[in-house]
Write an enzyme that holds these catalytic residues in place. Structure first.
Site, PDB file in Angstrom:
ATOM      1  N   ARG A   1      54.739  45.844   3.726  1.00 52.97           N
ATOM      2  CA  ARG A   1      54.932  45.908   5.093  1.00 52.97           C
ATOM      3  C   ARG A   1      53.823  46.994   5.738  1.00 52.97           C
ATOM      4  O   ARG A   1      53.229  46.954   6.931  1.00 52.97           O
ATOM      5  CB  ARG A   1      56.107  46.121   5.499  1.00 52.97           C
ATOM      6  CG  ARG A   1      57.008  44.938   5.174  1.00 52.97           C
ATOM      7  CD  ARG A   1      58.345  45.191   5.506  1.00 52.97           C
ATOM      8  NE  ARG A   1      59.140  43.783   5.451  1.00 52.97           N
ATOM      9  CZ  ARG A   1      60.189  43.810   5.539  1.00 52.97           C
ATOM     10  NH1 ARG A   1      61.117  44.647   5.659  1.00 52.97           N
ATOM     11  NH2 ARG A   1      60.918  42.416   5.360  1.00 52.97           N
TER      12      ARG A   1
ATOM     13  N   GLY B   1      79.365  46.994   4.330  1.00 48.94           N
ATOM     14  CA  GLY B   1      80.912  47.128   4.759  1.00 48.94           C
ATOM     15  C   GLY B   1      81.581  45.986   4.461  1.00 48.94           C
ATOM     16  O   GLY B   1      82.825  46.339   3.738  1.00 48.94           O
TER      17      GLY B   1
ATOM     18  N   HIS C   1      61.517  48.715  12.326  1.00 42.93           N
ATOM     19  CA  HIS C   1      62.398  47.656  12.006  1.00 42.93           C
ATOM     20  C   HIS C   1      63.658  48.067  11.106  1.00 42.93           C
ATOM     21  O   HIS C   1      64.560  47.704  11.070  1.00 42.93           O
ATOM     22  CB  HIS C   1      61.437  46.599  11.087  1.00 42.93           C
ATOM     23  CG  HIS C   1      62.098  45.664  10.248  1.00 42.93           C
ATOM     24  ND1 HIS C   1      63.061  44.597  10.899  1.00 42.93           N
ATOM     25  CD2 HIS C   1      62.211  45.348   8.824  1.00 42.93           C
ATOM     26  CE1 HIS C   1      63.489  43.837   9.769  1.00 42.93           C
ATOM     27  NE2 HIS C   1      63.034  44.340   8.795  1.00 42.93           N
TER      28      HIS C   1
END
Lengths: 640, 255
Positions: free
Chosen positions: A332, A47, A403
């Protein structure tokens, strides 16, 4: 009803698509840019970088954030680093290799064209950030340093101690504040978007609630850009900041924007294990720790000895054993699932037997404590503050936690959703990470979208509306949206139930973690589809929101956010149930290889699932975007 | 090892920006020493809601000590007794059974109280807007390795850049100056080669914007003690030096 989903991917070869497309897109000339209003919701990496860039270009930009300052957006908490195909280390990196690693890491569930573009612009991000004064780590010669990260065999990660997110966000935020001071960007802090306003099938504005005064405000624009982050807080316990929520994206979904791949959630392997019922969040320790830390558990079940009393022969370095090539640096999802396996086997460590060791004793013996302190000092300090244990002398205990969420609002190649005029960037969209995101790629994607992609593509949309003023906020569509927000506030305040919003959020989180967590199966998902709606029904009947709507009222703020998370949780379950395969972060126990690895079904599921809202109480409709792989061959991911 | 402790809290309650505030006493019993300070307040709030009382408003977000959202005066100390630690990272093992804890918002004229423990810190953003940036439009940057930055310089700039903008320095300062915040932001950029072009304009504008909103610095040094990121007060000295130079140079540059 929607037709087939067209991502509008340009023709041509992979390496020239973006360049050619930039040339073919229509431009808005500098004098006309100031005639267009653009709303950017969210002030994180995506943003802030987009708003600053659009302001520099001359557009009239309005930034809306619920934070008290743009600098507090959750990008700030990213620790490890940002990938870029600079090949400064001369270790064979290239745009193609970063593209390939990302596609493979995402388990072949991302768009080739988007990912290649991401890799292509990654190099510009490092240049931009460095010029802004982002203090990346440097070598003694004064040039930039890199480190390696999970899922890659080259060192392409740029980092700023353990706070790369904060430093990159401060760069984007400083660029944003420069535009605010210059008057091109109007900044509205403590303004929460609660409605997307539509007119003639297009996004024409939003309605916000001022979190201090409760004032309900309409904002109109030619285009609305959502950069509102992910939905990991559906689990209640996650590494996300407390305020992170899905509300802006969800309210857009309820107005017709498709929500894609909600079941793709990422569990991060290196977090501090939960310690008690009052726990309000889980703290992540950067994945970079896996560069020097070795992960192990005792070989024996319920081994009660202290870690230093367990000799090497009695330890199981399970990642190094199972994945000799990548060892502790497997992606991960693989690292997380393996930790779950050993803990489920009863070999977990710590008081609650809910963690695995991450041990730095070898690295400290090799490099000296000073080197380890320089690399990870702040992470070690943070660990000690939370657990009361000194990781320089006792191995850390870690366990996976939610996460990041790869799913999000569906967007086409130009980052526009299926709703014309509604653009979505960063974690809030679904586009670049497939079913699993590689470490240090979230910062890359947020900034790629904000600095180098959206500022080009939005012009291609706006050029159709040259000369058209933005719709006035006195139009009925705005009044209706304002009324909807006002009604929602009174509804929460009038329920007068017995339990707090947080109570229900925590209960929801437990259901989602149990049934739609690290491993899913049909039975559990079906349970989720009956238990989540039941709890939601109770929530709407029995939640207690005290106070009034015209003051700072944090329970009231949370009430709507949790309601949206309930609806999202149900969609996650439905998406996970429909996707009869395992891929990346979505692991269906029914679909695994004999040695427990995720097993994809490329014949039936090489597509994006994008869900269309059908109104409350009616299940969403599933649409498909087929994924075409023209450059990469789909293989079973192997990190052995 | 974890234990349970009983506490007496004296908490500042204020219904709104223009309302009268006062201290209200709460008993917080059976708090685990493993809880964070904010989790302790979460527990107190749950009990308040159950009893039908409006919960205490306090701000937090990341709860990892990096976003700078949280910040409470705890027994008169900004962020409480543990050095180099933001409120969210403070744990109840720093307290003992039977302790009385006074909890207040940041106190400064430039940080008006919004409600209870939440304050308005927008003045800090104004300081950044005055010059806390390097003017480089998107796309205009040269290759990142074109300009080597000595490691020591980069490391020192980083020490300044570690500021999380929480406002503890203001709350701790007898003058309510934001000098440590401003100096950290100024020096982060002034130390780097990329920041040289705007060094003097930046310094003058940021220091003077700080003075417009906040009190003046008179070198008490309380800010350094309170800073959760332990940013050294040296940056203030360097900024004062840069400011004096800037006053001369900016007049000369302007001709």
């Amino acid at each position: 009803m929607l037709g087939s989903l067209d991502a509008r991917i340009p023709a041509g070869s992979l390496d020239t698509k973006w360049t050619d497309h930039k040339f073919s897109m229509r431009l808005v000339n500098p004098n006309n840019k100031r005639r267009f209003d653009i709303i950017v919701v969210g002030s994180g990496l995506a943003g802030a970088s987009a708003a600053a860039s659009l302001g520099e270009l001359g557009y009239r930009v309005k930034v809306l954030t619920y934070h008290d300052s743009p600098r507090r957006a959750h990008s700030i908490a990213a620790q490890g680093g940002i990938n870029a195909a600079k090949n400064y280390q001369n270790d064979g990196d290239s745009v193609y290799r970063l593209f390939y690693d990302t596609i493979k890491g995402g388990d072949y569930r991302a768009r080739e064209a988007n990912v290649y573009r991401l890799a292509e612009v990654s190099v510009d991000i490092i240049d931009q950030a460095t010029a802004q004064g982002v203090p990346f780590a440097r070598e003694y010669g004064g040039l930039l340093d890199n480190r390696s990260f999970g899922g890659a065999q080259v060192s392409r990660t740029f980092y700023a101690r353990g706070q790369t997110g904060q430093q990159l966000l401060l760069g984007a935020y400083s660029a944003l504040m420069r535009q605010v001071a210059a008057g091109t960007v109007e900044l509205h802090t403590r303004s929460e978007m609660l409605e997307l306003v539509m007119h003639d099938g297009r996004a024409v504005g939003v309605v916000t609630r001022d979190l201090i005064t409760g004032e309900i405000v309409s904002h109109s624009a030619h285009a609305v850009v959502l950069a509102t982050g992910g939905y990991g807080n559906v689990y209640f316990l996650s590494t996300n900041a407390k305020m992170c929520n899905v509300t802006a994206a969800w309210r857009a979904h309820r107005k017709g924007a498709l929500f894609a791949n909600p079941c793709y959630t990422q569990i991060h392997p290196t977090c501090i294990p939960a310690s008690d019922d009052f726990q309000s969040k889980l703290t992540l320790m950067s994945e970079s720790l896996r560069n020097d830390g070795r992960i192990w558990v005792p070989l024996a079940h319920d081994d009660g000895r202290a870690p230093h009393e367990i000799p090497d022969a009695d330890r199981d370095y399970f990642l190094e054993r199972k994945y000799p090539a990548f060892g502790n640096l497997v992606p991960r999802d693989v690292a997380s699932r393996n930790a779950k396996t050993v803990v489920d086997e009863g070999r977990g460590v710590g008081p609650l037997r809910n963690g695995v060791y991450l041990d730095f004793s070898g690295a400290m013996a090799r490099d000296g404590e000073a080197v380890i302190r320089a690399k990870y000092g702040n992470l070690f300090d943070m660990y000690e503050r939370i657990t009361g244990e000194d990781p320089y002398t006792v191995p850390m205990r870690i366990y996976p936690a939610t996460h990041y969420t790869m799913g999000g609002l569906w967007v086409d190649y130009e980052l526009m959703s299926n709703v014309p005029g509604l653009f979505v960037m960063g974690e809030a969209n679904f586009s670049d990470h497939g079913a699993n995101r590689l470490g240090a790629s979230a910062l890359m994607q947020g900034l790629a979208d904000g600095y180098f992609i959206l500022p080009y593509t939005i012009g291609n949309y706006l050029s159709d509306y040259l000369g058209d003023p933005a719709l006035g906020t006195s139009e009925p569509v705005f009044a209706d949206a304002e009324q909807a927000v006002a009604n929602e506030m009174s509804r929460w305040l009038s329920i007068g139930g017995t339990r707090s919003v947080d109570h229900y959020h925590r209960e929801l989180g437990k259901l989602v973690w149990d049934y739609i967590g690290m491993a899913r199966n049909k039975t559990g998902l079906e349970k989720a589809l009956s238990e989540i709606p039941a709890l939601r029904e109770e929530y709407h009947r029995n939640v207690r929101v005290l106070g009034s709507a015209d003051t700072l009222n944090q329970s009231l703020e949370k009430a709507g956010r949790v309601a949206d998370l309930f609806e999202l949780a149900e969609l996650m379950a439905r998406d996970a149930l429909t996707r009869e395969e395992s891929c990346g972060g979505h692991f269906r126990e029914e679909h695994q290889t004999t040695d427990g690895e995720a097993m994809r079904d490329d014949d039936n599921f090489t597509h994006v699932a994008a869900w269309e809202w059908n109104g409350e109480g009616t299940p969403q409709t599933r649409h498909r975007e087929e994924l075409e792989f023209e450059n990469v061959e789909l293989t079973q991911r192997s990190y052995k | 090892m974890s234990a349970e402790i009983n506490l007496t809290l004296k908490v500042w309650r204020q219904a709104g920006p223009s309302a009268e505030g006062r201290f209200v006493t709460y008993e917080a019993d059976g708090i685990s020493t493993d809880a964070s300070f904010l989790e302790m307040l979460d527990i107190v709030n749950e009990r308040l809601i159950e009893a039908g009382d409006e919960p205490i408003v306090f701000e937090s977000d990341c709860r990892e000590g990096i976003c700078g959202t949280c910040g409470l005066m705890i027994n008169g100390q900004a962020h409480g007794p543990q050095k180099g630690t933001a409120t969210c990272q403070l744990h109840m093992r720093s307290f003992s059974d039977g302790d009385h804890i006074v909890i207040e918002p940041w106190r400064a004229t430039s940080f008006p109280v919004l409600r209870d423990l939440a304050v308005d810190r927008r003045a800090m953003d104004a300081i950044i807007g005055a010059g806390g940036y390097i003017s480089v439009n998107t796309g205009a940057a040269p290759d990142a390795n074109l300009t080597p930055v000595p490691k020591e310089t980069a490391d020192t700039a980083f020490d300044a850049a570690a500021c999380i903008g929480c406002g503890a320095c203001v709350a701790a300062c007898p003058n309510s100056a934001a000098q440590l915040f401003t100096a950290a932001k100024v020096q982060h950029l002034n130390l780097l080669p990329q920041g040289q072009a705007q060094r003097w304009a930046r310094t003058e504008a940021m220091v003077e914007t700080m003075e417009a909103f906040f009190g003046s610095c008179t070198n008490h040094g309380e800010c350094e003690e309170a800073c959760p990121k332990e940013i050294p007060i040296d940056f203030i000295a360097w900024t004062n030096r840069d400011y004096i130079k800037a006053k001369v140079k900016n007049r000369k540059l302007a001709g």
